[in-house]
Scaffold this motif. Structure first.
Motif, PDB file in Angstrom:
ATOM      1  N   ARG A 104      23.698   6.949  81.507  1.00 31.04           N
ATOM      2  CA  ARG A 104      23.306   5.544  81.438  1.00 31.04           C
ATOM      3  C   ARG A 104      22.051   5.416  80.598  1.00 31.04           C
ATOM      4  O   ARG A 104      21.177   6.295  80.649  1.00 31.04           O
ATOM      5  CB  ARG A 104      23.014   4.984  82.842  1.00 31.04           C
ATOM      6  N   PHE A 105      21.957   4.336  79.848  1.00 26.05           N
ATOM      7  CA  PHE A 105      20.763   4.134  79.032  1.00 26.05           C
ATOM      8  C   PHE A 105      19.829   3.158  79.728  1.00 26.05           C
ATOM      9  O   PHE A 105      20.223   2.050  80.087  1.00 26.05           O
ATOM     10  CB  PHE A 105      21.120   3.591  77.644  1.00 26.05           C
ATOM     11  N   TYR A 106      18.587   3.592  79.933  1.00 28.70           N
ATOM     12  CA  TYR A 106      17.552   2.734  80.505  1.00 28.70           C
ATOM     13  C   TYR A 106      16.488   2.484  79.434  1.00 28.70           C
ATOM     14  O   TYR A 106      15.913   3.438  78.894  1.00 28.70           O
ATOM     15  CB  TYR A 106      16.904   3.393  81.722  1.00 28.70           C
ATOM     16  N   TYR A 109      13.240   4.214  79.986  1.00 27.69           N
ATOM     17  CA  TYR A 109      13.190   5.624  79.581  1.00 27.69           C
ATOM     18  C   TYR A 109      12.754   5.732  78.124  1.00 27.69           C
ATOM     19  O   TYR A 109      11.868   6.519  77.772  1.00 27.69           O
ATOM     20  CB  TYR A 109      14.556   6.285  79.768  1.00 27.69           C
ATOM     21  N   TRP A 110      13.380   4.935  77.269  1.00 26.94           N
ATOM     22  CA  TRP A 110      13.070   5.013  75.836  1.00 26.94           C
ATOM     23  C   TRP A 110      11.632   4.574  75.559  1.00 26.94           C
ATOM     24  O   TRP A 110      10.922   5.199  74.769  1.00 26.94           O
ATOM     25  CB  TRP A 110      14.047   4.159  75.037  1.00 26.94           C
ATOM     26  N   LEU A 142      21.795   3.546  72.906  1.00 25.75           N
ATOM     27  CA  LEU A 142      20.907   4.595  72.412  1.00 25.75           C
ATOM     28  C   LEU A 142      20.782   4.525  70.894  1.00 25.75           C
ATOM     29  O   LEU A 142      19.678   4.599  70.341  1.00 25.75           O
ATOM     30  CB  LEU A 142      21.438   5.959  72.835  1.00 25.75           C
ATOM     31  N   GLN A 143      21.906   4.380  70.203  1.00 25.49           N
ATOM     32  CA  GLN A 143      21.880   4.349  68.742  1.00 25.49           C
ATOM     33  C   GLN A 143      21.090   3.156  68.217  1.00 25.49           C
ATOM     34  O   GLN A 143      20.427   3.253  67.178  1.00 25.49           O
ATOM     35  CB  GLN A 143      23.310   4.331  68.202  1.00 25.49           C
ATOM     36  N   GLU A 144      21.142   2.040  68.925  1.00 25.07           N
ATOM     37  CA  GLU A 144      20.362   0.867  68.513  1.00 25.07           C
ATOM     38  C   GLU A 144      18.873   1.168  68.554  1.00 25.07           C
ATOM     39  O   GLU A 144      18.124   0.805  67.631  1.00 25.07           O
ATOM     40  CB  GLU A 144      20.695  -0.321  69.415  1.00 25.07           C
ATOM     41  N   GLN A 145      18.441   1.841  69.619  1.00 25.74           N
ATOM     42  CA  GLN A 145      17.022   2.169  69.742  1.00 25.74           C
ATOM     43  C   GLN A 145      16.605   3.256  68.754  1.00 25.74           C
ATOM     44  O   GLN A 145      15.493   3.226  68.208  1.00 25.74           O
ATOM     45  CB  GLN A 145      16.709   2.597  71.180  1.00 25.74           C
ATOM     46  N   ASP A 216      15.219  13.857  82.199  1.00 21.31           N
ATOM     47  CA  ASP A 216      16.376  13.047  82.596  1.00 21.31           C
ATOM     48  C   ASP A 216      16.254  11.615  82.090  1.00 21.31           C
ATOM     49  O   ASP A 216      15.147  11.081  81.953  1.00 21.31           O
ATOM     50  CB  ASP A 216      16.530  13.048  84.116  1.00 21.31           C
ATOM     51  N   SER A 217      17.404  10.993  81.870  1.00 18.63           N
ATOM     52  CA  SER A 217      17.436   9.652  81.289  1.00 18.63           C
ATOM     53  C   SER A 217      16.966   8.567  82.252  1.00 18.63           C
ATOM     54  O   SER A 217      16.766   7.430  81.837  1.00 18.63           O
ATOM     55  CB  SER A 217      18.853   9.314  80.818  1.00 18.63           C
ATOM     56  N   ASP A 218      16.793   8.920  83.542  1.00 16.15           N
ATOM     57  CA  ASP A 218      16.293   7.935  84.492  1.00 16.15           C
ATOM     58  C   ASP A 218      14.846   8.205  84.895  1.00 16.15           C
ATOM     59  O   ASP A 218      14.359   7.655  85.883  1.00 16.15           O
ATOM     60  CB  ASP A 218      17.186   7.854  85.740  1.00 16.15           C
ATOM     61  N   ILE A 219      14.153   9.041  84.122  1.00 18.09           N
ATOM     62  CA  ILE A 219      12.707   9.194  84.289  1.00 18.09           C
ATOM     63  C   ILE A 219      12.046   8.136  83.414  1.00 18.09           C
ATOM     64  O   ILE A 219      12.104   8.190  82.185  1.00 18.09           O
ATOM     65  CB  ILE A 219      12.236  10.605  83.891  1.00 18.09           C
TER      66      ILE A 219
END
Length: 372
Positions: A104-106, A109-110, A142-145, A216-219
């Motif tokens: 999942r993309f958060y 996170y980014w 993700l690719q957008e960011q 991790d992607s949820d950190i």
């Protein structure tokens, strides 16, 4: 008969000395190793574009335009003995590979990733996403960011970004926090996670990589100096304490609670349980049905404690895990099978230990997990 000028030139001592000096210089140039300065220049050059698609994966590769010819595949010489992973990571310009399995993309996170103060030109990113609808959505976001960041401010751009798509779907029907943590789902889920981590690691680890940060992607919240802080301990494997912010209804305010229970010191009880298990059975932490009585780092927190305090661990979690690249190069990976009755990150700590690398934890240094 007097000697001719030609014969004099042949026996002139100056000519002989010059020839010897040239020969010695040539031999030294061929067999000498680059200095530390040359090694650091090689590391700095890691921010440049790769010349070919087959170049090391930790270098960015830009496709040629239609009217450009492909450059021949380069031959590169790496002096691995000059590659460092030290307590002065930033000062020595040591490269860091941040790896994230992402289901999942958060956005948080980014945003937190962008806020890391370690020079972004020394950071390469690697992601692996599952097959299926959820993976497609996460990949698009993700690719957008990535496009936005890599075309924006130079100080925020990363040296390279690799995005992998798995050829298999997740064993779980949903990625909700409740479903992910069911006991009956753990073996299949964590075996799949291990395979994803190994695929990502083996694909992206380059010859210039000094450190690998598993994040991790949820950190969604870490200190900006996360990399510098963890590297300063100069440990082969080191993990902070992962907590979660939540609204405490009893107190009527925001509070924090432990989240990751995979960082622990082993116990005689757990070892005895393992001895009675079948060879394919695994021990899991944080479940009342499987009371191991291990000492959990999640409960070693000291109020206003020293954030640099270290404890040696037998198992580690992977929410935010800094590993010297040499540990992975020695063969330490994430077992998708029962390894001494351990799997995934806990199995990794055991495998690293069998190879002579010890794991450490920071009980008073925190990163925070997303709260669904």
């Amino acid at each position: 008969m007097s000697p001719s000028p030609r014969s004099l030139r042949r026996t002139n001592p100056i000519s002989v000395v010059l020839a010897l000096l040239l020969a010695v210089g040539f031999i030294y140039f061929i067999f000498s190793e680059p200095s530390d300065g040359a090694a650091s220049n090689q590391i700095r050059d890691a921010t440049k574009s790769a010349a070919n698609a087959l170049s090391p994966p930790s270098l960015p590769f830009r496709k040629p335009k239609d009217d450009e010819e492909l450059v021949a595949t380069p031959v590169v010489h790496y002096m691995m003995s000059n590659l460092t992973n030290s307590a002065e990571a930033e000062a020595k310009q040591e490269t860091v590979l941040i790896l994230t399995p992402l289901a999942r993309f958060y956005q948080e996170y980014w945003d937190n990733l962008l806020s890391l103060s370690y020079p972004h030109e020394l950071i390469s990113l690697g992601f692996i996403l599952p097959k299926g609808k959820d993976g497609n959505t996460a990949t698009q976001l993700l690719q957008e960011q990535v496009a936005k960041t890599q075309s924006g401010s130079k100080s925020k751009r990363f040296a390279s970004i690799t995005i992998l798509r798995q050829d298999t779907e997740s064993p779980l029907q949903t990625q909700s926090e409740h479903e992910r943590h069911k006991l009956e789902n753990q073996k299949a889920r964590r075996a799949a996670m291990s395979k994803a981590r190994n695929s990502l690691l083996f694909t992206t680890l380059g010859p210039r990589t000094s450190w690998v940060l598993w994040l991790d992607s949820d950190i969604i919240e870490t200190p900006p100096t996360l990399i510098q802080d963890l590297a300063a301990h100069d440990k082969p494997v080191i993990v902070p304490n992962c907590f979660q912010r939540f609204y405490n209804k009893e107190l009527g305010r925001m509070d924090v609670r432990p989240y990751d229970f995979n960082s622990w010191v082993d116990s005689p009880t757990a070892q005895a349980m393992g001895e009675k298990m079948g060879k394919d059975d695994i021990l899991l932490e944080g479940y009342p049905e499987m009371a191991t009585y291990r000492t959990l780092m999640a409960y070693m927190v000291e109020p206003d404690g020293d954030t640099t305090k270290e404890v040696q661990l037998d198992g580690v979690g992977g929410t935010a895990l800094l590993v010297k690249a040499d540990v992975h190069r020695d063969g330490a990976m994430f077992p998708p099978f029962a390894f001494y009755h351990l799997i995934e990150t806990e199995g990794f700590a055991k495998m690293a230990s069998r190879l002579g690398w010890k794991s450490w934890g920071l009980p008073n240094y925190f990163v925070f997990h997303y709260n669904e």
